[in-house]
Design a protein around this motif. Structure first.
Motif, PDB file in Angstrom:
ATOM      1  N   PRO A  73     -31.680  -3.669  53.925  1.00 30.09           N
ATOM      2  CA  PRO A  73     -31.607  -4.572  52.777  1.00 30.09           C
ATOM      3  C   PRO A  73     -32.331  -5.896  53.000  1.00 30.09           C
ATOM      4  CG  PRO A  73     -29.449  -3.696  53.293  1.00 30.09           C
ATOM      5  CD  PRO A  73     -30.368  -3.253  54.380  1.00 30.09           C
ATOM      6  N   MET A  74     -32.390  -6.341  54.212  1.00 29.32           N
ATOM      7  CA  MET A  74     -33.038  -7.620  54.486  1.00 29.32           C
ATOM      8  C   MET A  74     -34.552  -7.521  54.280  1.00 29.32           C
ATOM      9  SD  MET A  74     -30.316  -9.110  54.965  1.00 29.32           S
ATOM     10  CE  MET A  74     -30.801 -10.747  55.369  1.00 29.32           C
ATOM     11  N   LEU A  75     -35.114  -6.321  54.402  1.00 29.08           N
ATOM     12  CA  LEU A  75     -36.555  -6.153  54.244  1.00 29.08           C
ATOM     13  C   LEU A  75     -36.966  -5.941  52.796  1.00 29.08           C
ATOM     14  CD1 LEU A  75     -37.387  -3.879  57.301  1.00 29.08           C
ATOM     15  CD2 LEU A  75     -37.673  -6.346  57.084  1.00 29.08           C
ATOM     16  N   ASN A  76     -36.131  -5.278  51.999  1.00 29.41           N
ATOM     17  CA  ASN A  76     -36.532  -5.002  50.621  1.00 29.41           C
ATOM     18  C   ASN A  76     -36.026  -6.043  49.636  1.00 29.41           C
ATOM     19  OD1 ASN A  76     -33.895  -4.328  49.922  1.00 29.41           O
ATOM     20  ND2 ASN A  76     -34.241  -2.136  50.014  1.00 29.41           N
ATOM     21  N   GLY A  77     -35.341  -7.064  50.106  1.00 28.67           N
ATOM     22  CA  GLY A  77     -34.914  -8.157  49.248  1.00 28.67           C
ATOM     23  C   GLY A  77     -33.635  -7.896  48.485  1.00 28.67           C
ATOM     24  N   SER A  78     -32.977  -6.775  48.704  1.00 33.52           N
ATOM     25  CA  SER A  78     -31.724  -6.512  47.997  1.00 33.52           C
ATOM     26  C   SER A  78     -30.552  -7.121  48.767  1.00 33.52           C
ATOM     27  CB  SER A  78     -31.521  -5.010  47.811  1.00 33.52           C
ATOM     28  OG  SER A  78     -31.408  -4.376  49.058  1.00 33.52           O
ATOM     29  N   VAL A  79     -29.443  -7.241  48.093  1.00 30.74           N
ATOM     30  CA  VAL A  79     -28.236  -7.794  48.702  1.00 30.74           C
ATOM     31  C   VAL A  79     -27.615  -6.716  49.579  1.00 30.74           C
ATOM     32  CG1 VAL A  79     -25.944  -8.728  48.230  1.00 30.74           C
ATOM     33  CG2 VAL A  79     -27.867  -9.304  46.735  1.00 30.74           C
ATOM     34  N   ALA A  80     -27.328  -7.056  50.810  1.00 36.89           N
ATOM     35  CA  ALA A  80     -26.744  -6.095  51.748  1.00 36.89           C
ATOM     36  C   ALA A  80     -25.269  -5.862  51.443  1.00 36.89           C
ATOM     37  CB  ALA A  80     -26.902  -6.601  53.177  1.00 36.89           C
ATOM     38  N   LEU A  81     -24.826  -4.619  51.660  1.00 35.19           N
ATOM     39  CA  LEU A  81     -23.408  -4.311  51.506  1.00 35.19           C
ATOM     40  C   LEU A  81     -22.599  -5.119  52.508  1.00 35.19           C
ATOM     41  CD1 LEU A  81     -23.512  -0.411  51.290  1.00 35.19           C
ATOM     42  CD2 LEU A  81     -22.885  -1.987  49.471  1.00 35.19           C
ATOM     43  N   PRO A  82     -21.416  -5.594  52.109  1.00 37.29           N
ATOM     44  CA  PRO A  82     -20.554  -6.293  53.071  1.00 37.29           C
ATOM     45  C   PRO A  82     -20.073  -5.333  54.153  1.00 37.29           C
ATOM     46  CG  PRO A  82     -19.806  -6.651  50.805  1.00 37.29           C
ATOM     47  CD  PRO A  82     -20.869  -5.599  50.758  1.00 37.29           C
ATOM     48  N   GLU A  83     -19.734  -5.882  55.290  1.00 34.34           N
ATOM     49  CA  GLU A  83     -19.295  -5.066  56.424  1.00 34.34           C
ATOM     50  C   GLU A  83     -18.088  -4.196  56.077  1.00 34.34           C
ATOM     51  OE1 GLU A  83     -20.677  -4.899  59.730  1.00 34.34           O
ATOM     52  OE2 GLU A  83     -22.342  -5.870  58.721  1.00 34.34           O
ATOM     53  N   ASP A  84     -17.194  -4.676  55.204  1.00 29.70           N
ATOM     54  CA  ASP A  84     -15.993  -3.891  54.892  1.00 29.70           C
ATOM     55  C   ASP A  84     -16.280  -2.670  54.024  1.00 29.70           C
ATOM     56  OD1 ASP A  84     -16.442  -5.072  52.415  1.00 29.70           O
ATOM     57  OD2 ASP A  84     -14.416  -5.895  52.219  1.00 29.70           O
ATOM     58  N   HIS A  85     -17.514  -2.488  53.592  1.00 30.96           N
ATOM     59  CA  HIS A  85     -17.884  -1.309  52.822  1.00 30.96           C
ATOM     60  C   HIS A  85     -18.257  -0.130  53.733  1.00 30.96           C
ATOM     61  CE1 HIS A  85     -17.771  -3.949  49.443  1.00 30.96           C
ATOM     62  NE2 HIS A  85     -18.429  -3.156  48.627  1.00 30.96           N
ATOM     63  N   TYR A  86     -18.353  -0.365  55.020  1.00 32.68           N
ATOM     64  CA  TYR A  86     -18.748   0.665  55.976  1.00 32.68           C
ATOM     65  C   TYR A  86     -17.540   1.263  56.695  1.00 32.68           C
ATOM     66  CZ  TYR A  86     -23.492  -1.113  55.486  1.00 32.68           C
ATOM     67  OH  TYR A  86     -24.708  -1.478  54.986  1.00 32.68           O
ATOM     68  N   ALA A  87     -17.700   2.521  57.112  1.00 32.22           N
ATOM     69  CA  ALA A  87     -16.680   3.153  57.953  1.00 32.22           C
ATOM     70  C   ALA A  87     -16.557   2.339  59.232  1.00 32.22           C
ATOM     71  CB  ALA A  87     -17.085   4.592  58.257  1.00 32.22           C
ATOM     72  N   ASP A  88     -15.407   2.226  59.742  1.00 35.09           N
ATOM     73  CA  ASP A  88     -15.119   1.456  60.964  1.00 35.09           C
ATOM     74  C   ASP A  88     -15.366  -0.034  60.785  1.00 35.09           C
ATOM     75  OD1 ASP A  88     -14.462   3.865  62.249  1.00 35.09           O
ATOM     76  OD2 ASP A  88     -16.531   4.146  62.939  1.00 35.09           O
TER      77      ASP A  88
END
Length: 110
Positions: A73-88
């Protein structure tokens, strides 16, 4: 002499016309759809995302907003998912938390 005056007038008219078209072709500033959401609420999806979840599902969202081997996400300019959206609880897992796969439940169309 008359020919050069007509040519000059024609060139000036064309230049003015191009300037007017260029001034009209810029897109108007887009309003921030998230400016009025309550604190802690999930951000709204922009209008350009209309129907994307229906056709692509959570993998479509993850493709641009998730941390995986093919996208950052940092390369394509989109907003990155928050950490709590990921498993673990972290993006290193590169896997969505199963309860977060229905993106449009929280992130409605703006």
């Amino acid at each position: 002499m008359k020919k050069s005056l007509i040519t000059a007038a024609l060139v000036m008219t064309m230049a003015a016309g191009l300037g007017a078209v260029a001034g009209c072709s810029s897109e108007p500033a887009k309003a921030d759809v998230n400016a009025s959401i309550p604190e802690g609420a999930a951000p709204l999806m922009p209008a350009t995302h209309d129907g994307r979840f229906d056709s692509l599902g959570a993998n479509g969202c993850y493709g641009c907003h998730g941390a995986n081997d093919q996208a950052n996400p940092m390369l394509n300019g989109s907003v990155a998912l928050p950490e709590d959206h990921y498993a673990d609880g972290g993006s290193n897992s590169k896997e969505l938390e199963p309860t977060r796969t229905q993106c449009i439940t929280c992130h409605v169309q703006g």
